[in-house]
Design an enzyme around this catalytic site. Structure first.
Site, PDB file in Angstrom:
ATOM      1  N   THR A  96       0.830  -1.200   0.000  1.00  0.00           N
ATOM      2  CA  THR A  96       0.000   0.000   0.000  1.00  0.00           C
ATOM      3  C   THR A  96       0.867   1.254   0.000  1.00  0.00           C
ATOM      4  O   THR A  96       2.036   1.214   0.385  1.00  0.00           O
ATOM      5  CB  THR A  96      -0.937   0.034   1.223  1.00  0.00           C
ATOM      6  OG1 THR A  96      -0.150  -0.066   2.405  1.00  0.00           O
ATOM      7  CG2 THR A  96      -1.937  -1.105   1.189  1.00  0.00           C
ATOM      8  N   LYS A 125       7.046   1.384   3.087  1.00  0.00           N
ATOM      9  CA  LYS A 125       7.856   1.835   4.222  1.00  0.00           C
ATOM     10  C   LYS A 125       7.047   2.412   5.378  1.00  0.00           C
ATOM     11  O   LYS A 125       7.520   2.444   6.510  1.00  0.00           O
ATOM     12  CB  LYS A 125       8.859   2.898   3.749  1.00  0.00           C
ATOM     13  CG  LYS A 125       9.930   2.367   2.820  1.00  0.00           C
ATOM     14  CD  LYS A 125      10.964   3.423   2.498  1.00  0.00           C
ATOM     15  CE  LYS A 125      10.443   4.459   1.539  1.00  0.00           C
ATOM     16  NZ  LYS A 125      10.237   3.936   0.174  1.00  0.00           N
ATOM     17  N   GLY A 207      10.978  10.350 -16.179  1.00  0.00           N
ATOM     18  CA  GLY A 207      10.123   9.566 -15.294  1.00  0.00           C
ATOM     19  C   GLY A 207      10.845   9.033 -14.074  1.00  0.00           C
ATOM     20  O   GLY A 207      10.326   8.177 -13.346  1.00  0.00           O
ATOM     21  N   GLU A 210       9.440  12.240  -9.412  1.00  0.00           N
ATOM     22  CA  GLU A 210       8.009  12.541  -9.379  1.00  0.00           C
ATOM     23  C   GLU A 210       7.774  14.021  -9.672  1.00  0.00           C
ATOM     24  O   GLU A 210       8.688  14.844  -9.596  1.00  0.00           O
ATOM     25  CB  GLU A 210       7.435  12.209  -7.998  1.00  0.00           C
ATOM     26  CG  GLU A 210       7.639  10.773  -7.553  1.00  0.00           C
ATOM     27  CD  GLU A 210       6.713   9.798  -8.249  1.00  0.00           C
ATOM     28  OE1 GLU A 210       5.742  10.258  -8.887  1.00  0.00           O
ATOM     29  OE2 GLU A 210       6.961   8.585  -8.153  1.00  0.00           O
ATOM     30  N   ASP A 221      13.224  10.096   1.927  1.00  0.00           N
ATOM     31  CA  ASP A 221      13.221   8.687   1.512  1.00  0.00           C
ATOM     32  C   ASP A 221      14.483   7.987   2.011  1.00  0.00           C
ATOM     33  O   ASP A 221      14.423   6.870   2.546  1.00  0.00           O
ATOM     34  CB  ASP A 221      13.124   8.584  -0.013  1.00  0.00           C
ATOM     35  CG  ASP A 221      13.169   7.142  -0.489  1.00  0.00           C
ATOM     36  OD1 ASP A 221      12.170   6.431  -0.284  1.00  0.00           O
ATOM     37  OD2 ASP A 221      14.200   6.740  -1.055  1.00  0.00           O
ATOM     38  N   LYS A 225      14.898   4.808   4.897  1.00  0.00           N
ATOM     39  CA  LYS A 225      15.615   3.563   4.629  1.00  0.00           C
ATOM     40  C   LYS A 225      16.724   3.312   5.658  1.00  0.00           C
ATOM     41  O   LYS A 225      16.881   2.193   6.142  1.00  0.00           O
ATOM     42  CB  LYS A 225      16.176   3.594   3.206  1.00  0.00           C
ATOM     43  CG  LYS A 225      15.086   3.508   2.145  1.00  0.00           C
ATOM     44  CD  LYS A 225      15.606   3.780   0.745  1.00  0.00           C
ATOM     45  CE  LYS A 225      14.483   3.684  -0.276  1.00  0.00           C
ATOM     46  NZ  LYS A 225      14.910   4.096  -1.626  1.00  0.00           N
TER      47      LYS A 225
END
Length: 339
Positions: A96, A125, A207, A210, A221, A225
């Site tokens: 999700t 995450k 691409g 974003e 991000d 991690k």
């Protein structure tokens, strides 16, 4: 002896769709090599769940669109009703969308799965960043496992190295280039002698970035991690609030050129380092010297560097930075669950 593992997928976005296609391609190979038949019996999306106890037809499913549209089209083709979500199977594949504030809806699905005695493989995450220590405790209490290598750098085997290859060693620090988008931008700035804005525009056109690239370029991000790696490998209970996070958006063309004079390069480094009885986490741009192996990480590639007391320095570089790589990491986690 042949084993069977029934999989329920929550979230049917790009990674989940790639996983379905990958599993369909490799099903015979998995039976031959691991004596295990992996069956996707359910997929849960925002509109509800499609469920077939003997397994969905993956050849049909992966040809349909991702998301609720694909779920509804599959239900229509197979004359199935859209059911209320119910976790019944052996493995939950959690895909999700990431919600860092609440961990939902993944957190609820994962708790339900553990109560239902299901193992979990997560590429999402949000719930892990929000509640990994609690989820690991619940998994232990229920005799289950949680694998999440796909959430810590997709195809790059960061967690695997720490858990398996360095088992029994004292890890002193972890440093990594864990975000392919920010690394692509920095590589483009360095090699093309262009500004941050121009490099970001290139990444968006290809691409890679974003339309809203904040998670990548502002370091969040990467922070997620390294937090997951730290809490998993050092058994800490740290949160994003315990970290110093700095992105790459302030690096200029002049900064890049000054570094290159000495053969150095700017990289966005996520780090976890032991300092006495504390673990210090941070994400920030750093100038790497030519002898640092992470300097060779180019484009959308990623890299991880472990400093250990007994084994010295261990470095791994590469790993596909696209949804198929994350899907392959999820399949690897499932294989490791049965080993």
């Amino acid at each position: 002896m042949m084993k069977q593992r029934k999989i329920v997928i929550t979230g049917y976005g790009t990674v989940a769709k790639e996983f379905v296609e990958l599993l369909d391609q490799k099903k015979e190979e998995l039976v031959e090599k691991y004596h295990t038949e992996f069956k996707v019996v359910g997929v849960i999306g925002s509109i509800g769940m499609i469920y077939e106890p003997d397994g969905l037809n993956l050849s049909v499913l992966h040809q349909l669109p991702k998301g609720s549209l694909g779920i509804s089209q599959y239900a229509s083709r197979k004359d199935l009703s859209i059911e209320s979500p119910l976790l019944k199977g052996d493995i939950l594949l959690e895909c999700t969308p990431t919600n860092l504030e609440t961990g939902g809806p993944a957190l609820s699905y994962m708790k339900q799965a553990l109560e239902a005695k299901m193992d979990i493989v997560s590429v999402s995450k949000g719930a892990l960043v929000h509640s990994l220590p609690e989820l690991l405790e619940r998994a232990t209490a229920n005799g289950r496992q949680i694998k999440y290598s796909g959430a810590t750098a997709a195809a790059l085997p960061t967690l695997d190295i720490g858990e398996f290859s360095l088992a029994g060693s004292n890890i002193l620090s972890i440093k990594g280039i864990l975000n392919g988008t920010s690394n692509f931008i920095l590589t483009s700035m360095s090699e093309g002698n262009i500004t941050f804005g121009e490099a970001l525009h290139q990444a968006q056109e290809k691409g890679i970035a974003e339309k809203n690239p904040d998670l990548d370029i502002k370091g969040l991000d990467s922070a997620c991690k390294i937090l997951l790696l730290a809490n998993g490998l050092f058994h800490t209970k740290l949160t994003l609030k315990d970290m110093a996070i700095e992105g790459i958006e302030k690096i200029t063309k002049a900064d890049m050129q000054r570094a290159k004079i000495n053969g150095c390069e700017w990289k966005l480094i996520a780090a976890a380092k032991k300092q006495g009885d504390r673990l210090i986490l941070q994400v920030k741009p750093e100038i790497l010297a030519p002898e640092n192996p992470l300097i060779h990480v180019k484009g959308t590639n990623k890299g991880i560097l472990f400093e250990t007391e007994e084994m010295g320095t261990i470095c791994c570089v590469g790993g596909a930075s696209h949804p198929k790589g994350a899907a392959a990491a999820a399949l690897k986690d499932m294989i490791n669950l049965i080993r």
